[in-house]
Scaffold this motif. Structure first.
Motif, PDB file in Angstrom:
ATOM      1  N   ALA A 232      14.283  17.154  -4.918  1.00 37.32           N
ATOM      2  CA  ALA A 232      14.982  16.332  -3.718  1.00 37.32           C
ATOM      3  C   ALA A 232      14.033  15.390  -3.013  1.00 37.32           C
ATOM      4  O   ALA A 232      14.152  14.306  -2.904  1.00 37.32           O
ATOM      5  N   GLU A 233      12.774  15.991  -3.142  1.00 32.97           N
ATOM      6  CA  GLU A 233      11.495  15.193  -2.313  1.00 32.97           C
ATOM      7  C   GLU A 233      11.269  14.039  -3.190  1.00 32.97           C
ATOM      8  O   GLU A 233      10.869  12.991  -2.913  1.00 32.97           O
ATOM      9  N   GLU A 234      11.336  14.214  -4.577  1.00 35.26           N
ATOM     10  CA  GLU A 234      11.160  13.198  -5.687  1.00 35.26           C
ATOM     11  C   GLU A 234      11.963  12.088  -5.530  1.00 35.26           C
ATOM     12  O   GLU A 234      11.592  10.831  -5.486  1.00 35.26           O
ATOM     13  N   GLU A 235      13.384  12.245  -5.332  1.00 33.53           N
ATOM     14  CA  GLU A 235      14.461  11.567  -5.193  1.00 33.53           C
ATOM     15  C   GLU A 235      14.260  10.614  -3.967  1.00 33.53           C
ATOM     16  O   GLU A 235      14.455   9.619  -3.832  1.00 33.53           O
ATOM     17  N   ARG A 236      14.017  11.271  -2.731  1.00 29.41           N
ATOM     18  CA  ARG A 236      13.640  10.582  -1.469  1.00 29.41           C
ATOM     19  C   ARG A 236      12.471   9.767  -1.621  1.00 29.41           C
ATOM     20  O   ARG A 236      12.560   8.633  -1.095  1.00 29.41           O
ATOM     21  N   LEU A 237      11.400  10.088  -2.306  1.00 35.71           N
ATOM     22  CA  LEU A 237      10.319   8.973  -2.435  1.00 35.71           C
ATOM     23  C   LEU A 237      10.549   7.981  -3.152  1.00 35.71           C
ATOM     24  O   LEU A 237      10.272   6.827  -3.052  1.00 35.71           O
ATOM     25  N   LYS A 238      11.419   8.261  -4.347  1.00 30.68           N
ATOM     26  CA  LYS A 238      11.907   7.236  -5.057  1.00 30.68           C
ATOM     27  C   LYS A 238      13.060   6.086  -4.418  1.00 30.68           C
ATOM     28  O   LYS A 238      12.665   4.987  -4.922  1.00 30.68           O
TER      29      LYS A 238
ATOM     30  N   GLU B 106       0.750  -1.320   0.044  1.00 26.86           N
ATOM     31  CA  GLU B 106       0.014   0.097   0.075  1.00 26.86           C
ATOM     32  C   GLU B 106       0.854   1.128   0.002  1.00 26.86           C
ATOM     33  O   GLU B 106       0.397   2.344  -0.555  1.00 26.86           O
ATOM     34  N   GLU B 107       1.819   1.367   0.833  1.00 31.05           N
ATOM     35  CA  GLU B 107       2.915   2.392   0.925  1.00 31.05           C
ATOM     36  C   GLU B 107       3.412   2.653  -0.461  1.00 31.05           C
ATOM     37  O   GLU B 107       3.648   3.810  -1.023  1.00 31.05           O
ATOM     38  N   HIS B 108       4.018   1.309  -1.245  1.00 33.10           N
ATOM     39  CA  HIS B 108       4.563   1.354  -2.380  1.00 33.10           C
ATOM     40  C   HIS B 108       3.682   1.935  -3.368  1.00 33.10           C
ATOM     41  O   HIS B 108       4.177   2.939  -4.292  1.00 33.10           O
ATOM     42  N   GLN B 109       2.344   1.823  -3.330  1.00 27.81           N
ATOM     43  CA  GLN B 109       1.318   2.293  -4.440  1.00 27.81           C
ATOM     44  C   GLN B 109       1.158   3.849  -4.154  1.00 27.81           C
ATOM     45  O   GLN B 109       1.010   4.607  -5.045  1.00 27.81           O
ATOM     46  N   GLU B 110       1.176   4.028  -2.843  1.00 25.58           N
ATOM     47  CA  GLU B 110       0.880   5.525  -2.483  1.00 25.58           C
ATOM     48  C   GLU B 110       2.058   6.286  -3.087  1.00 25.58           C
ATOM     49  O   GLU B 110       2.047   7.505  -3.672  1.00 25.58           O
ATOM     50  N   LEU B 111       3.452   5.740  -2.929  1.00 25.40           N
ATOM     51  CA  LEU B 111       4.254   6.706  -3.364  1.00 25.40           C
ATOM     52  C   LEU B 111       4.600   6.726  -4.793  1.00 25.40           C
ATOM     53  O   LEU B 111       5.162   7.687  -5.342  1.00 25.40           O
ATOM     54  N   LYS B 112       4.203   5.569  -5.279  1.00 24.75           N
ATOM     55  CA  LYS B 112       4.166   5.524  -6.958  1.00 24.75           C
ATOM     56  C   LYS B 112       3.226   6.819  -7.395  1.00 24.75           C
ATOM     57  O   LYS B 112       3.667   7.231  -8.462  1.00 24.75           O
ATOM     58  N   TRP B 113       2.117   6.879  -6.839  1.00 21.53           N
ATOM     59  CA  TRP B 113       1.167   8.086  -7.169  1.00 21.53           C
ATOM     60  C   TRP B 113       1.708   9.394  -6.915  1.00 21.53           C
ATOM     61  O   TRP B 113       1.664  10.493  -7.820  1.00 21.53           O
ATOM     62  N   LYS B 114       2.525   9.513  -5.747  1.00 22.78           N
ATOM     63  CA  LYS B 114       3.138  10.588  -5.303  1.00 22.78           C
ATOM     64  C   LYS B 114       4.258  11.224  -6.135  1.00 22.78           C
ATOM     65  O   LYS B 114       4.603  12.369  -6.834  1.00 22.78           O
ATOM     66  N   VAL B 115       5.017  10.305  -6.547  1.00 20.96           N
ATOM     67  CA  VAL B 115       6.132  10.447  -7.756  1.00 20.96           C
ATOM     68  C   VAL B 115       6.022  10.823  -9.151  1.00 20.96           C
ATOM     69  O   VAL B 115       6.209  11.819  -9.572  1.00 20.96           O
ATOM     70  N   HIS B 116       4.649  10.226  -9.456  1.00 19.33           N
ATOM     71  CA  HIS B 116       4.011  10.267 -10.760  1.00 19.33           C
ATOM     72  C   HIS B 116       3.412  11.796 -10.609  1.00 19.33           C
ATOM     73  O   HIS B 116       3.704  12.681 -11.619  1.00 19.33           O
ATOM     74  N   LYS B 117       2.948  12.243  -9.636  1.00 16.52           N
ATOM     75  CA  LYS B 117       2.258  13.631  -9.382  1.00 16.52           C
ATOM     76  C   LYS B 117       3.412  14.783  -9.435  1.00 16.52           C
ATOM     77  O   LYS B 117       3.492  15.530 -10.238  1.00 16.52           O
ATOM     78  N   LEU B 118       4.752  14.383  -8.689  1.00 15.77           N
ATOM     79  CA  LEU B 118       5.750  15.236  -8.637  1.00 15.77           C
ATOM     80  C   LEU B 118       6.457  15.447  -9.899  1.00 15.77           C
ATOM     81  O   LEU B 118       7.133  16.386 -10.442  1.00 15.77           O
ATOM     82  N   ASP B 119       6.612  14.504 -10.685  1.00 12.81           N
ATOM     83  CA  ASP B 119       7.065  14.311 -12.339  1.00 12.81           C
ATOM     84  C   ASP B 119       6.467  15.305 -13.161  1.00 12.81           C
ATOM     85  O   ASP B 119       7.256  15.877 -13.912  1.00 12.81           O
ATOM     86  N   LYS B 120       5.230  15.660 -12.697  1.00 10.92           N
ATOM     87  CA  LYS B 120       4.520  16.733 -13.625  1.00 10.92           C
ATOM     88  C   LYS B 120       4.644  17.967 -13.224  1.00 10.92           C
ATOM     89  O   LYS B 120       4.169  18.910 -14.033  1.00 10.92           O
ATOM     90  N   HIS B 121       5.465  18.417 -12.261  1.00  9.55           N
ATOM     91  CA  HIS B 121       5.690  19.578 -11.591  1.00  9.55           C
ATOM     92  C   HIS B 121       6.501  20.393 -12.726  1.00  9.55           C
ATOM     93  O   HIS B 121       7.555  19.772 -13.137  1.00  9.55           O
ATOM     94  N   TYR B 122       6.285  21.589 -13.087  1.00  8.53           N
ATOM     95  CA  TYR B 122       6.979  22.526 -14.181  1.00  8.53           C
ATOM     96  C   TYR B 122       6.826  23.932 -13.766  1.00  8.53           C
ATOM     97  O   TYR B 122       5.763  24.294 -13.276  1.00  8.53           O
ATOM     98  N   PRO B 123       7.916  24.605 -13.499  1.00  7.77           N
ATOM     99  CA  PRO B 123       9.451  24.318 -13.842  1.00  7.77           C
ATOM    100  C   PRO B 123      10.004  23.527 -12.835  1.00  7.77           C
ATOM    101  O   PRO B 123       9.266  23.494 -11.695  1.00  7.77           O
ATOM    102  N   PRO B 124      10.999  22.797 -13.112  1.00  7.01           N
ATOM    103  CA  PRO B 124      11.784  21.966 -12.111  1.00  7.01           C
ATOM    104  C   PRO B 124      12.175  22.711 -10.715  1.00  7.01           C
ATOM    105  O   PRO B 124      12.326  23.991 -11.119  1.00  7.01           O
ATOM    106  N   ASP B 125      11.977  22.235  -9.616  1.00  4.21           N
ATOM    107  CA  ASP B 125      12.423  23.200  -8.528  1.00  4.21           C
ATOM    108  C   ASP B 125      13.156  21.981  -7.836  1.00  4.21           C
ATOM    109  O   ASP B 125      12.855  21.032  -7.395  1.00  4.21           O
ATOM    110  N   PRO B 126      14.338  22.549  -7.317  1.00  2.00           N
ATOM    111  CA  PRO B 126      15.254  21.790  -6.492  1.00  2.00           C
ATOM    112  C   PRO B 126      14.722  21.048  -5.202  1.00  2.00           C
ATOM    113  O   PRO B 126      15.191  19.802  -5.025  1.00  2.00           O
TER     114      PRO B 126
END
Length: 74
Positions: free
Chosen positions: A46-52, A22-42
């Motif tokens: 960093a949060e995306e890398e931590r979640l990955k 369940e946590e893996h599925q939730e993180l998958k969704w969060k990472v997908h959401k962060l991937d769509k963020h533009y423009p890139p923000d350091p």
């Protein structure tokens, strides 16, 4: 027993595995959401890398449990 059947069985009988899944599925969704963020923000990157990293750790734990379960089924 197939890998998919093993996962379904573990989800039914193993609370710890279900929690990881369940946590893996939730993180998958969060990472997908962060991937769509533009423009890139350091800070967001960093949060995306931590979640990955956490997601990969959970995947490794689940894979080990699946292998262990399948080996006991034979």
């Amino acid at each position: 027993m197939t890998r998919e059947e093993a996962i379904q069985k573990l989800l039914e009988i193993d609370d710890e595995f279900r929690s990881w899944y369940e946590e893996h599925q939730e993180l998958k969704w969060k990472v997908h959401k962060l991937d769509k963020h533009y423009p890139p923000d350091p800070e967001i990157e960093a949060e995306e890398e931590r979640l990955k990293r956490r997601k990969l750790y959970l995947k490794d734990m689940m894979e080990a449990r699946i292998r262990e379960f399948l080996s006991k089924q034979q």
